[in-house]
Write an enzyme that holds these catalytic residues in place. Structure first.
Site, PDB file in Angstrom:
ATOM      1  N   SER A 160      12.420  57.161  48.279  1.00 33.13           N
ATOM      2  CA  SER A 160      11.876  56.587  49.790  1.00 33.13           C
ATOM      3  C   SER A 160      12.688  56.872  50.687  1.00 33.13           C
ATOM      4  O   SER A 160      12.660  58.166  51.158  1.00 33.13           O
ATOM      5  CB  SER A 160      11.694  54.975  49.444  1.00 33.13           C
ATOM      6  OG  SER A 160      11.107  54.535  50.579  1.00 33.13           O
ATOM      7  N   ASP A 255       0.532  54.607  47.495  1.00 35.82           N
ATOM      8  CA  ASP A 255       1.850  54.492  48.233  1.00 35.82           C
ATOM      9  C   ASP A 255       1.503  54.924  49.476  1.00 35.82           C
ATOM     10  O   ASP A 255       0.746  56.060  49.515  1.00 35.82           O
ATOM     11  CB  ASP A 255       2.834  55.352  47.489  1.00 35.82           C
ATOM     12  CG  ASP A 255       3.814  55.510  48.254  1.00 35.82           C
ATOM     13  OD1 ASP A 255       4.283  55.003  49.188  1.00 35.82           O
ATOM     14  OD2 ASP A 255       5.103  56.166  47.589  1.00 35.82           O
ATOM     15  N   HIS A 285       4.286  52.443  45.028  1.00 31.28           N
ATOM     16  CA  HIS A 285       5.800  52.767  45.375  1.00 31.28           C
ATOM     17  C   HIS A 285       6.783  51.875  44.947  1.00 31.28           C
ATOM     18  O   HIS A 285       6.637  50.643  44.769  1.00 31.28           O
ATOM     19  CB  HIS A 285       5.626  52.745  46.948  1.00 31.28           C
ATOM     20  CG  HIS A 285       6.969  52.993  47.861  1.00 31.28           C
ATOM     21  ND1 HIS A 285       7.138  54.436  48.173  1.00 31.28           N
ATOM     22  CD2 HIS A 285       8.208  52.426  47.992  1.00 31.28           C
ATOM     23  CE1 HIS A 285       8.337  54.453  48.645  1.00 31.28           C
ATOM     24  NE2 HIS A 285       8.895  53.371  48.795  1.00 31.28           N
TER      25      HIS A 285
END
Length: 312
Positions: A160, A255, A285
């Site tokens: 991320s 996501d 995610h």
């Protein structure tokens, strides 16, 4: 919209029943506490390793905390090393929230992982996190002999926001601004902070990370919209990705970062960078810090580690 994995559906039901609140409805302090609690609840005990110890690198605003993980069977010298940068939207996350991930990667790699506890927004906005990661990489290269690390086999990775920082470091390494890198492990990375990807339009509710959550993160990290198009914040907007280190790019179908991650992998391939692109259409995610609830996580990390081992 692709179908969700049964484990994801079960986890979402549990979260809904528990009355969980989106991060964007909290203060950063509240969100950090909730994020840390979720990590503790959704991770199995970390793998035992022969060595886990704290380190620190000199940074622009003081020492940058690090944690070194050494896998079983790793040689005392000439050890490959992955510099790992945790996710959390540049606002959340710590050495603790990603301890399980780093331990597992160190065990699978039979090598060394060094995790970075970079400064967080909004207290420390862009480019504070990047500056700390740069400092950590430079220090790791300088101290490699003392740590038994092979300076020619350094890799960088993260999930991320950490994937964002890793991608930027890989471009800086290509340009000679930081030490050379052998690999970049980009796990559902944020690579375009202008939020122009198609997946932002469809991931708007019902998931831990939505377009609104990302907007909240980015507003804290980089409040000036004009700065979000700089490649140091949005590596997808770099003029060229050619010459950067071989890469693994992981994306998940549910996501908001999915489409930009896929575009990044496609650009790497088009610009003649060796890339392995893994797309999990039925996942969302953040799964890598949820191994207790999401069964495929162990296999995903095993694939990531094996891909890196193939470069080392």
């Amino acid at each position: 919209m692709p179908a969700l994995h049964p484990h994801v559906l079960a986890l979402l039901r549990q979260a809904q029943e528990a009355g969980g609140k989106p991060f964007e409805t909290m203060t950063p302090a509240q969100a950090r506490e909730a994020h840390a609690a979720r990590a503790r609840a959704l991770q199995t005990p970390g793998d035992p390793l022969p060595e886990v110890r704290p380190l620190q690198a000199p940074g622009p605003a003081g020492p940058v905390p690090l944690r070194l993980y050494r896998g079983a069977g790793a040689p005392a010298a000439g050890l490959p090393c992955l510099l790992f940068l945790h996710g959390g939207g540049w606002v959340l996350g710590s050495l603790e929230t990603h301890d399980w991930v780093c331990r597992r990667l160190a065990r699978l790699l039979g090598a060394c992982v060094v995790a970075v506890d970079y400064r967080l927004a909004p207290e420390h906005r862009f480019p504070a996190a990047l500056e700390d990661c740069v400092a950590a990489l430079r220090w790791l290269r300088a101290e490699a002999p003392a740590l038994g690390i092979d300076a020619a086999r350094l890799a960088v990775g993260g999930d991320s926001a950490g994937g964002n920082l890793a991608a930027v470091l890989a471009l800086m390494a290509r340009d000679g601004t930081v030490p050379p890198l052998a690999f970049q492990m980009l796990l559902y990375p944020a690579v375009d902070l202008a939020m122009t990807g198609e997946s932002y339009e469809r991931i708007t509710q019902g998931l831990p990370l939505t377009a609104a959550t990302m907007r909240w993160f980015i507003d804290h990290y980089l409040p000036a919209p004009m700065d979000r198009t700089a490649w140091q914040a949005s590596p997808l907007r770099a003029r060229s990705l050619a010459g950067s280190a071989p890469a693994l790019v992981l994306t998940c179908g549910h996501d908001p970062l999915c489409s930009e991650g896929q575009l990044y992998a496609a650009r790497l391939e088009r610009e003649n960078v060796r890339v392995a692109a893994l797309h999990l259409a039925d996942q969302f995610h953040g799964i890598l810090t949820m191994d207790k609830a999401i069964g495929p996580v162990a296999g995903v990390l095993a694939l990531a580690a094996e891909t890196l081992r193939g470069v080392w």
